[in-house]
Design a protein around this motif. Structure first.
Motif, PDB file in Angstrom:
ATOM      1  N   LEU A  18       0.815  -1.214   0.000  1.00 35.16           N
ATOM      2  CA  LEU A  18       0.000   0.000   0.000  1.00 35.16           C
ATOM      3  C   LEU A  18       0.846   1.260   0.000  1.00 35.16           C
ATOM      4  N   THR A  19       2.028   1.169   0.556  1.00 34.72           N
ATOM      5  CA  THR A  19       2.875   2.365   0.611  1.00 34.72           C
ATOM      6  C   THR A  19       3.421   2.730  -0.754  1.00 34.72           C
ATOM      7  N   MET A  20       3.194   1.900  -1.737  1.00 36.38           N
ATOM      8  CA  MET A  20       3.674   2.189  -3.088  1.00 36.38           C
ATOM      9  C   MET A  20       2.550   2.650  -3.995  1.00 36.38           C
ATOM     10  N   ALA A  93     -10.386  -0.124  -2.985  1.00 40.60           N
ATOM     11  CA  ALA A  93      -9.751   0.056  -1.673  1.00 40.60           C
ATOM     12  C   ALA A  93     -10.658  -0.466  -0.559  1.00 40.60           C
ATOM     13  N   THR A  94     -11.949  -0.261  -0.698  1.00 45.68           N
ATOM     14  CA  THR A  94     -12.903  -0.761   0.301  1.00 45.68           C
ATOM     15  C   THR A  94     -12.856  -2.285   0.364  1.00 45.68           C
ATOM     16  N   ALA A  95     -12.814  -2.924  -0.798  1.00 44.45           N
ATOM     17  CA  ALA A  95     -12.732  -4.393  -0.839  1.00 44.45           C
ATOM     18  C   ALA A  95     -11.422  -4.881  -0.219  1.00 44.45           C
ATOM     19  N   ALA A  96     -10.312  -4.214  -0.555  1.00 43.36           N
ATOM     20  CA  ALA A  96      -9.015  -4.611   0.004  1.00 43.36           C
ATOM     21  C   ALA A  96      -8.987  -4.397   1.512  1.00 43.36           C
ATOM     22  N   GLU A  97      -9.525  -3.281   1.974  1.00 46.22           N
ATOM     23  CA  GLU A  97      -9.541  -2.995   3.408  1.00 46.22           C
ATOM     24  C   GLU A  97     -10.398  -4.011   4.153  1.00 46.22           C
ATOM     25  N   MET A 133      -5.585  -6.591  -3.241  1.00 48.98           N
ATOM     26  CA  MET A 133      -4.473  -5.634  -3.205  1.00 48.98           C
ATOM     27  C   MET A 133      -3.851  -5.501  -4.593  1.00 48.98           C
ATOM     28  N   GLY A 134      -3.770  -6.605  -5.324  1.00 44.32           N
ATOM     29  CA  GLY A 134      -3.238  -6.567  -6.684  1.00 44.32           C
ATOM     30  C   GLY A 134      -4.102  -5.708  -7.595  1.00 44.32           C
ATOM     31  N   THR A 135      -5.400  -5.847  -7.482  1.00 45.31           N
ATOM     32  CA  THR A 135      -6.318  -5.041  -8.291  1.00 45.31           C
ATOM     33  C   THR A 135      -6.170  -3.563  -7.947  1.00 45.31           C
ATOM     34  N   LEU A 136      -6.095  -3.244  -6.672  1.00 46.14           N
ATOM     35  CA  LEU A 136      -5.920  -1.854  -6.249  1.00 46.14           C
ATOM     36  C   LEU A 136      -4.583  -1.307  -6.749  1.00 46.14           C
ATOM     37  N   LYS A 138      -2.860  -2.282  -9.368  1.00 46.66           N
ATOM     38  CA  LYS A 138      -2.921  -2.069 -10.821  1.00 46.66           C
ATOM     39  C   LYS A 138      -3.656  -0.775 -11.151  1.00 46.66           C
ATOM     40  N   THR A 139      -4.718  -0.497 -10.434  1.00 41.99           N
ATOM     41  CA  THR A 139      -5.458   0.739 -10.668  1.00 41.99           C
ATOM     42  C   THR A 139      -4.594   1.944 -10.336  1.00 41.99           C
ATOM     43  N   CYS A 140      -3.875   1.857  -9.246  1.00 39.39           N
ATOM     44  CA  CYS A 140      -3.082   2.987  -8.787  1.00 39.39           C
ATOM     45  C   CYS A 140      -1.789   3.179  -9.589  1.00 39.39           C
ATOM     46  N   ASN A 141      -1.289   2.129 -10.131  1.00 35.72           N
ATOM     47  CA  ASN A 141       0.000   2.228 -10.830  1.00 35.72           C
ATOM     48  C   ASN A 141      -0.130   2.099 -12.340  1.00 35.72           C
ATOM     49  N   GLY A 142      -1.344   2.229 -12.823  1.00 37.88           N
ATOM     50  CA  GLY A 142      -1.567   2.294 -14.267  1.00 37.88           C
ATOM     51  C   GLY A 142      -1.691   1.006 -14.912  1.00 37.88           C
TER      52      GLY A 142
END
Length: 142
Positions: A18-20, A93-97, A133-136, A138-142
């Motif tokens: 998450l920190t990335m 993020a809600t699903a990951a949390e 977390m992988g899905t989140l 990918k969304t955050c890192n393009g």
């Protein structure tokens, strides 16, 4: 105990990912961009990530400390998600949390009573957490 230690370590690794999230790309809907949404989550969890890594490495010798670190991280993750308004990031993020919270709860129960750990359930939830977390990511890192 070894399997549970590996599970907790994997949870910590997922949390540290998450920190990335700050490397988000692209814009988003609403008033908050995907980049800003991901940065919001990252900024909430960044401070507790090192503590989490340190305490989780001691799961065998101090399971209570590891459980407390996971709970603290879970609280910060939840705080970050609560501040997200961008719809795609919010949903992921809600699903990951939710998955992280489930794992933190299971690890806390394990810390109180190591014999009560349902390792297959922990591993199943870990798989779900890693996917989310992988899905989140990918969304955050393009």
């Amino acid at each position: 105990m070894k399997t549970t230690s590996r599970t907790v370590t994997a949870v910590a690794a997922a949390a540290l990912a998450l920190t990335m999230l700050a490397g988000c790309s692209g814009g988003g809907g609403g008033s908050q961009s995907k980049a800003a949404a991901c940065k919001q989550i990252e900024s909430e969890v960044k401070g507790v990530s090192n503590q989490l890594q340190s305490q989780v490495s001691k799961i065998s010798s101090d399971p209570d400390a590891a459980a407390k670190a996971l709970q603290k991280f879970d609280d910060k993750f939840s705080d970050g998600v609560d501040k997200v308004t961008e719809p795609t990031v919010k949903k992921q993020a809600t699903a990951a949390e939710k998955s992280f919270h489930t794992m933190a709860t299971q690890i806390t129960a394990f810390a109180k009573d190591p014999e009560s750990a349902d390792v297959s359930k922990l591993q199943s939830n870990l798989t779900t957490l890693q996917k989310r977390m992988g899905t989140l990511s990918k969304t955050c890192n393009g």
